[in-house]
Design a protein around this motif. Structure first.
Motif, PDB file in Angstrom:
ATOM      1  N   TYR A   3      -7.157   4.255  -4.484  1.00 11.39           N
ATOM      2  CA  TYR A   3      -7.894   5.036  -3.496  1.00 11.39           C
ATOM      3  C   TYR A   3      -7.027   5.307  -2.281  1.00 11.39           C
ATOM      4  O   TYR A   3      -6.985   6.413  -1.745  1.00 11.39           O
ATOM      5  CB  TYR A   3      -9.154   4.286  -3.067  1.00 11.39           C
ATOM      6  CG  TYR A   3     -10.404   5.037  -3.427  1.00 11.39           C
ATOM      7  CD1 TYR A   3     -11.039   5.834  -2.489  1.00 11.39           C
ATOM      8  CD2 TYR A   3     -10.923   4.982  -4.709  1.00 11.39           C
ATOM      9  CE1 TYR A   3     -12.168   6.539  -2.814  1.00 11.39           C
ATOM     10  CE2 TYR A   3     -12.048   5.683  -5.044  1.00 11.39           C
ATOM     11  CZ  TYR A   3     -12.671   6.458  -4.098  1.00 11.39           C
ATOM     12  OH  TYR A   3     -13.783   7.164  -4.426  1.00 11.39           O
ATOM     13  N   ILE A  53      -5.938   8.934  -0.881  1.00 16.34           N
ATOM     14  CA  ILE A  53      -6.303   9.375   0.471  1.00 16.34           C
ATOM     15  C   ILE A  53      -5.052   9.794   1.239  1.00 16.34           C
ATOM     16  O   ILE A  53      -5.045  10.831   1.908  1.00 16.34           O
ATOM     17  CB  ILE A  53      -7.084   8.267   1.201  1.00 16.34           C
ATOM     18  CG1 ILE A  53      -8.465   8.120   0.571  1.00 16.34           C
ATOM     19  CG2 ILE A  53      -7.216   8.574   2.684  1.00 16.34           C
ATOM     20  CD1 ILE A  53      -9.174   6.857   0.941  1.00 16.34           C
ATOM     21  N   ILE A  85      -3.762   5.416  -2.120  1.00 12.47           N
ATOM     22  CA  ILE A  85      -2.714   6.389  -2.450  1.00 12.47           C
ATOM     23  C   ILE A  85      -3.296   7.798  -2.428  1.00 12.47           C
ATOM     24  O   ILE A  85      -2.716   8.723  -1.847  1.00 12.47           O
ATOM     25  CB  ILE A  85      -2.118   6.090  -3.838  1.00 12.47           C
ATOM     26  CG1 ILE A  85      -1.499   4.693  -3.853  1.00 12.47           C
ATOM     27  CG2 ILE A  85      -1.088   7.134  -4.224  1.00 12.47           C
ATOM     28  CD1 ILE A  85      -0.959   4.277  -5.198  1.00 12.47           C
ATOM     29  N   LEU A 102       0.854  -1.186   0.000  1.00 13.45           N
ATOM     30  CA  LEU A 102       0.000   0.000   0.000  1.00 13.45           C
ATOM     31  C   LEU A 102       0.892   1.238   0.000  1.00 13.45           C
ATOM     32  O   LEU A 102       1.458   1.595   1.023  1.00 13.45           O
ATOM     33  CB  LEU A 102      -0.911   0.007   1.226  1.00 13.45           C
ATOM     34  CG  LEU A 102      -1.996  -1.072   1.244  1.00 13.45           C
ATOM     35  CD1 LEU A 102      -2.552  -1.243   2.628  1.00 13.45           C
ATOM     36  CD2 LEU A 102      -3.103  -0.725   0.266  1.00 13.45           C
ATOM     37  N   ILE A 139      -5.175   8.783  13.237  1.00  8.39           N
ATOM     38  CA  ILE A 139      -6.244   9.386  12.425  1.00  8.39           C
ATOM     39  C   ILE A 139      -6.102   8.969  10.969  1.00  8.39           C
ATOM     40  O   ILE A 139      -7.081   8.576  10.318  1.00  8.39           O
ATOM     41  CB  ILE A 139      -6.204  10.926  12.565  1.00  8.39           C
ATOM     42  CG1 ILE A 139      -6.510  11.336  14.010  1.00  8.39           C
ATOM     43  CG2 ILE A 139      -7.197  11.578  11.614  1.00  8.39           C
ATOM     44  CD1 ILE A 139      -6.260  12.786  14.305  1.00  8.39           C
ATOM     45  N   PHE A 140      -4.875   9.016  10.452  1.00  6.33           N
ATOM     46  CA  PHE A 140      -4.636   8.601   9.061  1.00  6.33           C
ATOM     47  C   PHE A 140      -5.109   7.159   8.870  1.00  6.33           C
ATOM     48  O   PHE A 140      -5.756   6.825   7.879  1.00  6.33           O
ATOM     49  CB  PHE A 140      -3.150   8.675   8.718  1.00  6.33           C
ATOM     50  CG  PHE A 140      -2.632  10.071   8.485  1.00  6.33           C
ATOM     51  CD1 PHE A 140      -3.372  11.174   8.854  1.00  6.33           C
ATOM     52  CD2 PHE A 140      -1.403  10.263   7.876  1.00  6.33           C
ATOM     53  CE1 PHE A 140      -2.895  12.451   8.640  1.00  6.33           C
ATOM     54  CE2 PHE A 140      -0.919  11.536   7.651  1.00  6.33           C
ATOM     55  CZ  PHE A 140      -1.658  12.631   8.039  1.00  6.33           C
ATOM     56  N   ALA A 147      -3.951  13.185   0.158  1.00  5.18           N
ATOM     57  CA  ALA A 147      -4.806  14.218   0.738  1.00  5.18           C
ATOM     58  C   ALA A 147      -4.442  14.446   2.205  1.00  5.18           C
ATOM     59  O   ALA A 147      -4.357  15.590   2.661  1.00  5.18           O
ATOM     60  CB  ALA A 147      -6.267  13.827   0.593  1.00  5.18           C
ATOM     61  N   GLN A 148      -4.186  13.356   2.943  1.00  5.32           N
ATOM     62  CA  GLN A 148      -3.823  13.492   4.358  1.00  5.32           C
ATOM     63  C   GLN A 148      -2.548  14.319   4.519  1.00  5.32           C
ATOM     64  O   GLN A 148      -2.492  15.259   5.319  1.00  5.32           O
ATOM     65  CB  GLN A 148      -3.608  12.106   4.967  1.00  5.32           C
ATOM     66  CG  GLN A 148      -4.893  11.309   5.103  1.00  5.32           C
ATOM     67  CD  GLN A 148      -4.625   9.854   5.400  1.00  5.32           C
ATOM     68  OE1 GLN A 148      -3.536   9.335   5.165  1.00  5.32           O
ATOM     69  NE2 GLN A 148      -5.621   9.168   5.920  1.00  5.32           N
ATOM     70  N   LEU A 169      -7.268   5.366  10.636  1.00  4.58           N
ATOM     71  CA  LEU A 169      -8.721   5.205  10.689  1.00  4.58           C
ATOM     72  C   LEU A 169      -9.363   5.617   9.370  1.00  4.58           C
ATOM     73  O   LEU A 169     -10.329   5.019   8.908  1.00  4.58           O
ATOM     74  CB  LEU A 169      -9.297   6.044  11.835  1.00  4.58           C
ATOM     75  CG  LEU A 169      -9.097   5.482  13.241  1.00  4.58           C
ATOM     76  CD1 LEU A 169      -9.577   6.475  14.286  1.00  4.58           C
ATOM     77  CD2 LEU A 169      -9.844   4.163  13.386  1.00  4.58           C
ATOM     78  N   MET A 170      -8.803   6.671   8.756  1.00  7.26           N
ATOM     79  CA  MET A 170      -9.393   7.155   7.505  1.00  7.26           C
ATOM     80  C   MET A 170      -9.124   6.224   6.337  1.00  7.26           C
ATOM     81  O   MET A 170      -9.955   6.088   5.452  1.00  7.26           O
ATOM     82  CB  MET A 170      -8.830   8.527   7.167  1.00  7.26           C
ATOM     83  CG  MET A 170      -9.523   9.646   7.852  1.00  7.26           C
ATOM     84  SD  MET A 170      -8.774  11.172   7.330  1.00  7.26           S
ATOM     85  CE  MET A 170      -9.403  11.288   5.673  1.00  7.26           C
ATOM     86  N   ARG A 210     -10.061   1.333   5.292  1.00  3.76           N
ATOM     87  CA  ARG A 210     -11.038   0.581   4.496  1.00  3.76           C
ATOM     88  C   ARG A 210     -10.765   0.657   2.999  1.00  3.76           C
ATOM     89  O   ARG A 210     -11.476   0.065   2.201  1.00  3.76           O
ATOM     90  CB  ARG A 210     -12.453   1.090   4.794  1.00  3.76           C
ATOM     91  CG  ARG A 210     -12.976   0.606   6.129  1.00  3.76           C
ATOM     92  CD  ARG A 210     -14.381   1.062   6.379  1.00  3.76           C
ATOM     93  NE  ARG A 210     -15.346   0.469   5.477  1.00  3.76           N
ATOM     94  CZ  ARG A 210     -16.605   0.893   5.348  1.00  3.76           C
ATOM     95  NH1 ARG A 210     -17.017   1.910   6.075  1.00  3.76           N
ATOM     96  NH2 ARG A 210     -17.427   0.305   4.523  1.00  3.76           N
TER      97      ARG A 210
END
Lengths: 345, 358
Positions: A118, A122, A120, A62, A106-107, A125-126, A109-110, A113
């Motif tokens: 997707y 996300i 990459i 990932l 936090i990263f 964006a984080q 948890l976001m 899933r």
């Protein structure tokens, strides 16, 4: 019982190289000037950061392009206590650690899933949002001016001593990472890379696995962040730009993705190359982008991959070992999981 | 209305043809009425989607009510228009991004770089020819040629490998961004607008709004309508949709899928370059904006759902509005206000509001 004698030639060479590298890293500071010493320290910190990224990008498959968000939050945690409050060194490290781990939580948890592209997107964006907050929250982060007034503890104030602090931490973390990637958890992560669907069929909760992966990887990124902020004694939004997140990924793929040695080699090459390029021309991002493109197109297995296939070709010619294809396979797999993921879903 | 009995009927395989919204899928060579999602039937998926949209609408209305108590009606409308016109630019970007992703399965992270480069080329051409429209087309064409090169020479070598493709495009972004900085310098640049798009537009006695932003909004609505029409009603759209669903089959049916890939990439690049010039009319171009605009485009497609044109429309409008109101009401937290809705949507629907489950 395993004794040195009945280890395979490959393992002996590996151990020899490891020993040589550790010895060299202990002796080197006595031989070089301060400038090179600082670069070496930076390369060690970058190695640790790249290894934490490789745990996700290489072992789990990932790719994260936002990990500088974790590293940077830890840096800002230390920097905030050091420059805006009266907190001592213990408080600084504690706050930095908690901040970095909070970001990783936090990263995680976001993103837990999501998969593939997707994931990459996300993570990008984080990372960018940490950058946005770093540039906008003037009261906490000092925006473009960054945070000044961060000082190393007196006992390790000199660059020379600080190098050994970084070296010791980095070696300890490498050992920990070695244990982790060879533990059941590490193999589960590799399973996630192979096929998330099959791993779920086997009863693993892939979302939680990804969350734990974020925590473990985030831990090492946080440690790297704390080491980096005391090395630079400064933190600014340029520490959390997208380039700062892409760099450890580049180090990993250049060195050899999905290995622990790869990111270290990649980090040393990139840190010294960057320094050399910056002395010649002012176009480092272009060079970095070109290396990205060239490595992806022509050397997806990286330096370690090239070295390994050379070595196995050599020893299979002399006939001292059996077929090494399995390890070769593992490596190619690490790079080409993308096509597999497409097939399996 | 959702009817469980109807669902069960299609589950066991009634002899009727599937209704609108359900699809025939082949399982082990046998035609089946089963949905293609692990959750069950496509109908359930649709219900879930409608429910999410309902919740989003309720939250949006609540937020609007709160915003109305914070500002006057005129400011409120100005903010709505600001948000929608920014959303228009985001739609251009997201439409190209989603198009490329839908057909080629590539997340083109160089999209922000394409926007920046197109904008710079457009500004230069507009300056030398004095024609705004030529500038827009030139910006689009320049990036389209770059897109052709990227797809044909580089991406084709690593076709189908998700991660190498993404890493290659991120490398490309750094090269484009840095060379643009070299070529056009670090100062903010704007495009020279034609005189009929300058100045304010007047509605009633007291409401003034820049003509240019209304023009951008109109352009986006026209483009969205054309794209959705092409997607739904024409043969090209059918080929593209079929390519999104099943590449092997569409290739076996005699469509030159490689040409479709190249065309999709070039088209996506063209809109990105064009939107750079259009965007340079009210968002000054400067180094680093490639990443910023990429972030916004990513959030749009993450919220809207990757590969969905309608999702791009919805996501662009939402993100544009959120950004505009956040900048007015909570200026220091404007990045966080983007982050929070994205986080919540991801927890509820990991594939975005209108995205298909994978």
């Amino acid at each position: 019982m395993t004794t040195l004698r009945n280890l395979s030639l490959t393992t002996k060479v590996k151990l020899g190289l490891l020993l040589a590298a550790v010895t060299a890293s202990v002796i080197l500071p006595y031989l070089v000037d301060t400038f090179i010493l600082r670069l070496l320290t930076l390369a060690l910190v970058s190695s640790l950061f790249a290894m934490s990224v490789d745990l996700m990008a290489g072992y789990t498959g990932l790719v994260t392009l936002g990990h500088a968000g974790v590293l940077g939050t830890a840096m800002y945690g230390v920097g905030y206590v050091a420059s805006k409050t009266e907190g001592g060194i213990g408080t600084q490290i504690l706050v930095g650690f908690v901040a970095g781990m909070a970001a990783a939580t936090i990263f995680g948890l976001m993103a837990m899933r999501s998969t593939g592209v997707y994931f990459i997107m996300i993570t990008i964006a984080q990372g960018m949002i940490v950058w946005g907050l770093a540039s906008l929250l003037v009261d906490i982060t000092g925006a473009e001016n960054g945070l000044l007034g961060i000082r190393r503890p007196v006992s390790v104030e000199s660059d020379f001593r600080y190098y050994y602090v970084v070296l010791a931490t980095m070696l300890a973390c490498s050992a920990a990472l070695y244990v982790i990637v060879h533990s059941p958890f590490g193999y589960a992560l590799k399973g996630l890379r192979g096929s998330e669907t099959r791993l779920r069929m086997l009863g693993h909760n892939s979302a939680f696995l990804k969350f734990y992966m974020f925590l473990v990887s985030g831990f090492f990124a946080t440690v790297a962040g704390i080491l980096l902020v005391y090395l630079n004694e400064f933190v600014s939004p340029s520490d959390v730009i997208l380039g700062a997140s892409a760099l450890p990924v580049l180090m990993s793929i250049l060195g050899g993705i999905g290995t622990l040695v790869g990111p270290v080699i990649g980090a040393f090459v990139i840190v010294f190359l960057r320094n050399w390029v910056s002395l010649q021309v002012d176009r480092w991002p272009t060079i970095m982008g070109l290396i990205f493109i060239l490595v992806v197109l022509f050397a997806p297995e990286g330096l370690v991959g090239a070295l390994k296939s050379w070595w196995y070709r050599r020893i299979s010619e002399t006939g001292t070992t059996k077929n090494p294809t399995l390890q070769d396979h593992e490596m190619t797999e690490a790079v080409h999981t993308g096509s597999q993921a497409l097939d399996s879903d | 209305m959702y009817d469980p009995i109807q669902d069960r009927a299609s589950f066991v395989g009634s002899s009727d043809l599937p209704k609108r919204g359900t699809r025939r899928l082949t399982v082990d060579g046998e035609p089946s009425q089963l949905g293609d999602t692990p959750h069950g039937l496509v109908d359930l998926e649709r219900r879930d989607r409608i429910r999410t949209l309902g919740i989003t609408a309720v939250v949006a209305v609540g937020f609007i009510a709160w915003a109305l108590t914070q500002m006057s009606l005129l400011t409120f409308f100005t903010q709505i228009l600001n948000g929608l016109s920014f959303g228009a630019i985001l739609f251009f970007l997201a439409a190209g991004f989603t198009m490329i992703f839908g057909v080629l399965r590539i997340a083109n992270l160089a999209h922000g770089g394409f926007y920046l480069l197109g904008g710079y080329v457009g500004i230069t051409i507009t300056l030398s020819t004095g024609q705004f429209w030529i500038g827009i087309v030139a910006g689009g064409l320049a990036v389209m040629v770059l897109g052709l090169f990227t797809e044909r020479v580089m991406l084709r070598r690593i076709r189908g490998m998700e991660k190498p493709e993404v890493l290659l495009t991120i490398g490309l972004t750094f090269v484009i961004g840095d060379l643009s900085l070299w070529g056009w310098g670090g100062d903010p640049r704007v495009v020279a607008k034609p005189s009929y798009l300058k100045g304010p537009f007047q509605i009633g006695d007291s409401f003034f709004y820049p003509k240019y932003r209304i023009f951008v909004l109109g352009l986006a609505i026209i483009l969205a309508a054309i794209l959705i029409y092409i997607d739904r009603r024409t043969k090209i759209g059918a080929i593209v949709r079929a390519g999104v669903d099943d590449r092997e089959t569409i290739a076996a049916l005699g469509v030159n899928i490689k040409a479709v890939f190249t065309a999709a990439f070039m088209f996506g690049s063209f809109i990105a370059g064009m939107s750079g010039v259009i965007g340079a009319g009210f968002l000054a171009l400067l180094p680093g904006q490639d990443f910023e605009i990429l972030l916004f485009a990513l959030v749009v497609v993450i919220i809207g759902g990757l590969g969905s044109l309608e999702g791009a429309v919805l996501g662009a409008a939402l993100v544009g509005l959120i950004d505009s109101f956040a900048k007015a009401l909570l200026p220091e937290l404007s990045f966080f206000t983007l982050f929070a809705p994205m986080a919540i949507i991801l927890m509820v629907r990991p594939n975005g509001l209108l995205g298909k489950a994978t």
